[in-house]
Design a protein around this motif. Structure first.
Motif, PDB file in Angstrom:
ATOM      1  N   PRO A  54      12.767  12.024 -11.640  1.00 10.82           N
ATOM      2  CA  PRO A  54      11.797  13.026 -11.219  1.00 10.82           C
ATOM      3  C   PRO A  54      10.584  12.411 -10.530  1.00 10.82           C
ATOM      4  O   PRO A  54      10.110  12.899  -9.541  1.00 10.82           O
ATOM      5  N   SER A  55      10.056  11.332 -11.070  1.00 12.65           N
ATOM      6  CA  SER A  55       8.914  10.678 -10.426  1.00 12.65           C
ATOM      7  C   SER A  55       8.677   9.257 -10.914  1.00 12.65           C
ATOM      8  O   SER A  55       7.942   8.509 -10.291  1.00 12.65           O
ATOM      9  N   ASP A  56       9.265   8.880 -12.024  1.00 14.01           N
ATOM     10  CA  ASP A  56       8.894   7.602 -12.621  1.00 14.01           C
ATOM     11  C   ASP A  56       9.357   6.380 -11.843  1.00 14.01           C
ATOM     12  O   ASP A  56       8.730   5.329 -11.916  1.00 14.01           O
ATOM     13  N   ARG A  57      10.419   6.474 -11.075  1.00 17.25           N
ATOM     14  CA  ARG A  57      10.900   5.319 -10.314  1.00 17.25           C
ATOM     15  C   ARG A  57      10.800   5.504  -8.804  1.00 17.25           C
ATOM     16  O   ARG A  57      11.052   4.573  -8.060  1.00 17.25           O
ATOM     17  N   ILE A  58      10.479   6.670  -8.350  1.00 17.31           N
ATOM     18  CA  ILE A  58      10.269   6.898  -6.920  1.00 17.31           C
ATOM     19  C   ILE A  58       8.771   7.032  -6.732  1.00 17.31           C
ATOM     20  O   ILE A  58       8.156   7.987  -7.188  1.00 17.31           O
ATOM     21  N   ARG A  59       8.185   6.028  -6.093  1.00 14.65           N
ATOM     22  CA  ARG A  59       6.730   6.012  -6.039  1.00 14.65           C
ATOM     23  C   ARG A  59       6.235   5.469  -4.714  1.00 14.65           C
ATOM     24  O   ARG A  59       6.982   4.876  -3.941  1.00 14.65           O
ATOM     25  N   ASP A  82      -4.139   1.284   1.486  1.00 15.04           N
ATOM     26  CA  ASP A  82      -3.928   1.574   2.904  1.00 15.04           C
ATOM     27  C   ASP A  82      -2.445   1.654   3.276  1.00 15.04           C
ATOM     28  O   ASP A  82      -2.079   1.485   4.430  1.00 15.04           O
ATOM     29  N   CYS A  83      -1.571   1.910   2.288  1.00 17.38           N
ATOM     30  CA  CYS A  83      -0.132   2.002   2.569  1.00 17.38           C
ATOM     31  C   CYS A  83       0.437   3.200   1.830  1.00 17.38           C
ATOM     32  O   CYS A  83       0.146   3.419   0.652  1.00 17.38           O
ATOM     33  N   ASP A  84       1.259   3.972   2.534  1.00 22.62           N
ATOM     34  CA  ASP A  84       1.854   5.155   1.911  1.00 22.62           C
ATOM     35  C   ASP A  84       3.381   5.105   1.901  1.00 22.62           C
ATOM     36  O   ASP A  84       4.045   6.129   1.761  1.00 22.62           O
ATOM     37  N   LEU A  85       3.950   3.899   2.017  1.00 22.20           N
ATOM     38  CA  LEU A  85       5.399   3.777   1.994  1.00 22.20           C
ATOM     39  C   LEU A  85       5.953   4.108   0.602  1.00 22.20           C
ATOM     40  O   LEU A  85       5.364   3.736  -0.419  1.00 22.20           O
ATOM     41  N   VAL A  86       7.074   4.828   0.587  1.00 16.06           N
ATOM     42  CA  VAL A  86       7.703   5.260  -0.658  1.00 16.06           C
ATOM     43  C   VAL A  86       8.951   4.422  -0.906  1.00 16.06           C
ATOM     44  O   VAL A  86       9.689   4.107   0.027  1.00 16.06           O
ATOM     45  N   PHE A  87       9.192   4.061  -2.161  1.00 11.91           N
ATOM     46  CA  PHE A  87      10.360   3.273  -2.504  1.00 11.91           C
ATOM     47  C   PHE A  87      10.916   3.709  -3.844  1.00 11.91           C
ATOM     48  O   PHE A  87      10.260   4.411  -4.617  1.00 11.91           O
ATOM     49  N   SER A 124      14.040  -2.048 -10.357  1.00 13.97           N
ATOM     50  CA  SER A 124      13.885  -3.170 -11.272  1.00 13.97           C
ATOM     51  C   SER A 124      14.105  -2.728 -12.721  1.00 13.97           C
ATOM     52  O   SER A 124      13.805  -1.590 -13.089  1.00 13.97           O
ATOM     53  N   ARG A 125      14.624  -3.628 -13.520  1.00 12.19           N
ATOM     54  CA  ARG A 125      14.907  -3.315 -14.920  1.00 12.19           C
ATOM     55  C   ARG A 125      13.625  -2.963 -15.678  1.00 12.19           C
ATOM     56  O   ARG A 125      13.603  -2.103 -16.542  1.00 12.19           O
ATOM     57  N   SER A 126      12.534  -3.659 -15.351  1.00  8.58           N
ATOM     58  CA  SER A 126      11.268  -3.439 -16.054  1.00  8.58           C
ATOM     59  C   SER A 126      10.466  -2.258 -15.501  1.00  8.58           C
ATOM     60  O   SER A 126       9.446  -1.880 -16.070  1.00  8.58           O
ATOM     61  N   ASN A 127      10.926  -1.683 -14.387  1.00  2.95           N
ATOM     62  CA  ASN A 127      10.255  -0.534 -13.768  1.00  2.95           C
ATOM     63  C   ASN A 127       8.776  -0.847 -13.493  1.00  2.95           C
ATOM     64  O   ASN A 127       7.888  -0.056 -13.808  1.00  2.95           O
ATOM     65  N   ASN A 128       8.516  -1.998 -12.879  1.00  2.00           N
ATOM     66  CA  ASN A 128       7.132  -2.387 -12.635  1.00  2.00           C
ATOM     67  C   ASN A 128       6.846  -2.758 -11.179  1.00  2.00           C
ATOM     68  O   ASN A 128       5.855  -3.427 -10.899  1.00  2.00           O
ATOM     69  N   ARG A 129       7.699  -2.340 -10.265  1.00  2.00           N
ATOM     70  CA  ARG A 129       7.438  -2.628  -8.848  1.00  2.00           C
ATOM     71  C   ARG A 129       6.226  -1.823  -8.398  1.00  2.00           C
ATOM     72  O   ARG A 129       6.140  -0.619  -8.634  1.00  2.00           O
ATOM     73  N   ARG A 130       5.275  -2.492  -7.745  1.00  2.00           N
ATOM     74  CA  ARG A 130       4.052  -1.828  -7.299  1.00  2.00           C
ATOM     75  C   ARG A 130       3.933  -1.742  -5.788  1.00  2.00           C
ATOM     76  O   ARG A 130       3.252  -0.877  -5.269  1.00  2.00           O
ATOM     77  N   TRP A 131       4.568  -2.681  -5.081  1.00  2.00           N
ATOM     78  CA  TRP A 131       4.312  -2.813  -3.650  1.00  2.00           C
ATOM     79  C   TRP A 131       5.554  -2.475  -2.835  1.00  2.00           C
ATOM     80  O   TRP A 131       6.670  -2.708  -3.259  1.00  2.00           O
ATOM     81  N   CYS A 132       5.315  -1.997  -1.618  1.00  2.00           N
ATOM     82  CA  CYS A 132       6.427  -1.809  -0.695  1.00  2.00           C
ATOM     83  C   CYS A 132       7.078  -3.146  -0.399  1.00  2.00           C
ATOM     84  O   CYS A 132       8.280  -3.244  -0.228  1.00  2.00           O
ATOM     85  N   SER A 133       6.241  -4.201  -0.361  1.00  2.00           N
ATOM     86  CA  SER A 133       6.725  -5.554  -0.091  1.00  2.00           C
ATOM     87  C   SER A 133       5.689  -6.557  -0.592  1.00  2.00           C
ATOM     88  O   SER A 133       4.493  -6.389  -0.330  1.00  2.00           O
ATOM     89  N   MET A 134       6.122  -7.572  -1.312  1.00  2.00           N
ATOM     90  CA  MET A 134       5.195  -8.620  -1.727  1.00  2.00           C
ATOM     91  C   MET A 134       4.666  -9.374  -0.517  1.00  2.00           C
ATOM     92  O   MET A 134       3.516  -9.820  -0.502  1.00  2.00           O
ATOM     93  N   GLN A 135       5.500  -9.534   0.529  1.00  2.00           N
ATOM     94  CA  GLN A 135       5.084 -10.263   1.721  1.00  2.00           C
ATOM     95  C   GLN A 135       4.011  -9.507   2.496  1.00  2.00           C
ATOM     96  O   GLN A 135       3.234 -10.101   3.225  1.00  2.00           O
ATOM     97  N   ARG A 136       3.967  -8.192   2.328  1.00  2.00           N
ATOM     98  CA  ARG A 136       2.983  -7.396   3.064  1.00  2.00           C
ATOM     99  C   ARG A 136       1.837  -6.990   2.142  1.00  2.00           C
ATOM    100  O   ARG A 136       0.836  -7.666   2.022  1.00  2.00           O
ATOM    101  N   CYS A 137       2.000  -5.912   1.420  1.00  2.00           N
ATOM    102  CA  CYS A 137       0.907  -5.368   0.612  1.00  2.00           C
ATOM    103  C   CYS A 137       0.626  -6.192  -0.639  1.00  2.00           C
ATOM    104  O   CYS A 137      -0.524  -6.322  -1.048  1.00  2.00           O
ATOM    105  N   GLY A 138       1.648  -6.747  -1.274  1.00  2.00           N
ATOM    106  CA  GLY A 138       1.423  -7.543  -2.468  1.00  2.00           C
ATOM    107  C   GLY A 138       0.559  -8.754  -2.193  1.00  2.00           C
ATOM    108  O   GLY A 138      -0.401  -9.042  -2.923  1.00  2.00           O
TER     109      GLY A 138
END
Length: 202
Positions: free
Chosen positions: A148-153, A159-164, A168-182
């Protein structure tokens, strides 16, 4: 990354300054939405041949060229996938018209699984573009029904509105890309810490 059936996800994206970078949404359906419907200035499916190229990069068994009708259908599905992903990322209901479109495509024949090594062919040897669109819709049904919303964020950067989809098993991805926003967030945090630790000017 790959889906559970081994299909690759992710694709090249172009930044505002014209530089290319790799964005993996974690989902074929969301990847497909980012061929144009998720951003108003990034249309990549200009012709049926563009659709064929995108599909064959994910579905090697699709070699029959997409038709102009397939392109119209693909854009309709893509728009619904985009609106559904945006709705889920903001914890709102998917518009019922988009649910109907996704369900319609999911109800059509998809690409049948096959085991390599046999001596006889069962059915068509090559899939059609419409069958690949059905696979995308079926993935979306599973994705949006189960999440519903917990893994699609949305990316955590201001300054980024990309959705992903966070697979991940831990459900802790924060960034669209570590190379970019991370990395940008880490640099800003480091600068903030450095300025706090710096002695006051005399």
């Amino acid at each position: 990354m790959f889906t559970t059936d081994g299909r690759p996800t992710g694709q090249e994206m172009t930044l505002d300054d014209g530089r290319d970078w790799w964005f993996d949404s974690g989902s074929l359906a969301i990847d497909f939405a980012y061929t144009g419907a998720m951003t108003s200035d990034r249309e990549t499916l200009h012709a049926a041949s563009d659709l064929t190229a995108w599909l064959t990069s994910r579905f090697p068994e699709v070699v029959d060229g997409a038709t102009d009708r397939d392109l119209v259908d693909a854009r309709a599905l893509r728009g619904s996938l985009a609106r559904a992903a945006l709705a889920r990322s903001s914890n709102t209901e998917i518009p019922s018209d988009d649910v109907d479109v996704i369900n319609l495509f999911a109800a059509t024949p998809d690409i049948a699984p096959s085991l390599v090594g046999g001596t006889r062919q069962a059915g068509r040897s090559r899939a059609k573009a419409s069958q690949a669109l059905s696979v995308l819709a079926r993935e979306a049904v599973e994705l949006f029904a189960a999440n519903p919303s917990d893994r699609i964020r949305e990316c955590a950067a201001d300054d980024c509105d990309l959705v992903f989809y966070d697979e991940s098993r831990s459900n802790n991805r924060r960034w669209c890309s570590m190379q970019r926003c991370g990395n940008r967030a880490k640099v800003r945090a480091h600068r903030a810490r450095t300025s706090e630790d710096a002695p006051p000017p005399e």
